[in-house]
Design an enzyme around this catalytic site. Sequence first.
Site, PDB file in Angstrom:
ATOM      1  N   ASN A  87       0.845  -1.186   0.000  1.00  8.08           N
ATOM      2  CA  ASN A  87       0.000   0.000   0.000  1.00  8.08           C
ATOM      3  C   ASN A  87       0.889   1.249   0.000  1.00  8.08           C
ATOM      4  OD1 ASN A  87      -2.253  -1.668   0.219  1.00  8.08           O
ATOM      5  ND2 ASN A  87      -2.173  -1.669   2.448  1.00  8.08           N
ATOM      6  N   GLY A  93      -4.013   3.168   1.406  1.00  6.27           N
ATOM      7  CA  GLY A  93      -4.316   2.547   2.696  1.00  6.27           C
ATOM      8  C   GLY A  93      -3.101   2.331   3.574  1.00  6.27           C
ATOM      9  N   HIS A 100       6.371  -2.150   3.217  1.00  6.70           N
ATOM     10  CA  HIS A 100       6.132  -3.543   3.603  1.00  6.70           C
ATOM     11  C   HIS A 100       5.243  -4.203   2.577  1.00  6.70           C
ATOM     12  CE1 HIS A 100       3.344  -0.771   5.575  1.00  6.70           C
ATOM     13  NE2 HIS A 100       2.411  -1.693   5.394  1.00  6.70           N
ATOM     14  N   LEU A 101       5.573  -5.449   2.306  1.00  7.58           N
ATOM     15  CA  LEU A 101       4.788  -6.269   1.390  1.00  7.58           C
ATOM     16  C   LEU A 101       3.833  -7.096   2.239  1.00  7.58           C
ATOM     17  CD1 LEU A 101       4.676  -7.093  -1.625  1.00  7.58           C
ATOM     18  CD2 LEU A 101       6.537  -8.709  -1.142  1.00  7.58           C
TER      19      LEU A 101
HETATM   20  P1  5GP Z   1      -0.475  -0.668   6.014  1.00  3.67           P
HETATM   21  O1  5GP Z   1      -1.844  -0.241   6.457  1.00  3.67           O
HETATM   22  O2  5GP Z   1       0.555   0.401   6.301  1.00  3.67           O
HETATM   23  O3  5GP Z   1      -0.409  -1.154   4.591  1.00  3.67           O
HETATM   24  O4  5GP Z   1      -0.116  -1.939   6.877  1.00  3.67           O
HETATM   25  C1  5GP Z   1       0.436  -1.866   8.155  1.00  3.67           C
HETATM   26  C2  5GP Z   1       0.220  -3.208   8.778  1.00  3.67           C
HETATM   27  O5  5GP Z   1       1.041  -3.293   9.912  1.00  3.67           O
HETATM   28  C3  5GP Z   1      -1.224  -3.441   9.232  1.00  3.67           C
HETATM   29  O6  5GP Z   1      -1.741  -4.599   8.578  1.00  3.67           O
HETATM   30  C4  5GP Z   1      -1.085  -3.612  10.736  1.00  3.67           C
HETATM   31  O7  5GP Z   1      -1.969  -4.573  11.265  1.00  3.67           O
HETATM   32  C5  5GP Z   1       0.363  -4.003  10.895  1.00  3.67           C
HETATM   33  N1  5GP Z   1       0.931  -3.601  12.167  1.00  3.67           N
HETATM   34  C6  5GP Z   1       0.866  -2.371  12.753  1.00  3.67           C
HETATM   35  N2  5GP Z   1       1.517  -2.344  13.920  1.00  3.67           N
HETATM   36  C7  5GP Z   1       2.030  -3.600  14.092  1.00  3.67           C
HETATM   37  C8  5GP Z   1       2.817  -4.196  15.125  1.00  3.67           C
HETATM   38  O8  5GP Z   1       3.182  -3.581  16.130  1.00  3.67           O
HETATM   39  N3  5GP Z   1       3.155  -5.500  14.966  1.00  3.67           N
HETATM   40  C9  5GP Z   1       2.774  -6.217  13.859  1.00  3.67           C
HETATM   41  N4  5GP Z   1       3.166  -7.492  13.801  1.00  3.67           N
HETATM   42  N5  5GP Z   1       2.034  -5.681  12.863  1.00  3.67           N
HETATM   43  C10 5GP Z   1       1.667  -4.394  12.983  1.00  3.67           C
END
Ligand code: 5GP
Length: 121
Positions: A87, A93, A100-101
């Site tokens: 994203n 989003g 991150h993938l």
């Molecule tokens: P984004 O919304 O930026 O594409 O995805 C971020 C992802 O990181 C989300 O799916 C969220 O659940 C995950 N995430 C956020 N904080 C943490 C954390 O402290 N530990 C882990 N394992 N995942 C996290």
Amino acid sequence: MSETIFTKIINKSIPADILYEDDEALAFSDINPQAPVHFLVIPKKPIATLNDLHSDDKALIGHLYWVASHLAKQMGFAAQGYRAVMNCNEDGGQTVYHIHLHILAGKAMGWPPYQAQLKTL
Ligand code: 5GP
């Protein structure tokens, strides 16, 4: 770039369910899974968004996809299939500004993610 929660996971100052690690990349389970299997593959190098990639990051991005496919085979869902998505910024989003993938598996994914509303004239 300011430090994110993912830097703390890389540094092991907060815990994560780590699935894979090498000098360049880390994979760990998502804390809020959106599919039966949901993990993230991240570079150890902090890059905020896809828009911040430089030409010398190309191999690193390829490596993230290699880690994803390696884990898909090892975890047994490669043949069945999976979604691999990054994203970018608000409309994409993105909530954590360290690229991150997302790897999602274990159920059939919907497509497209956004269904444009058809206009009736
Ligand atoms: P984004 O919304 O930026 O594409 O995805 C971020 C992802 O990181 C989300 O799916 C969220 O659940 C995950 N995430 C956020 N904080 C943490 C954390 O402290 N530990 C882990 N394992 N995942 C996290």
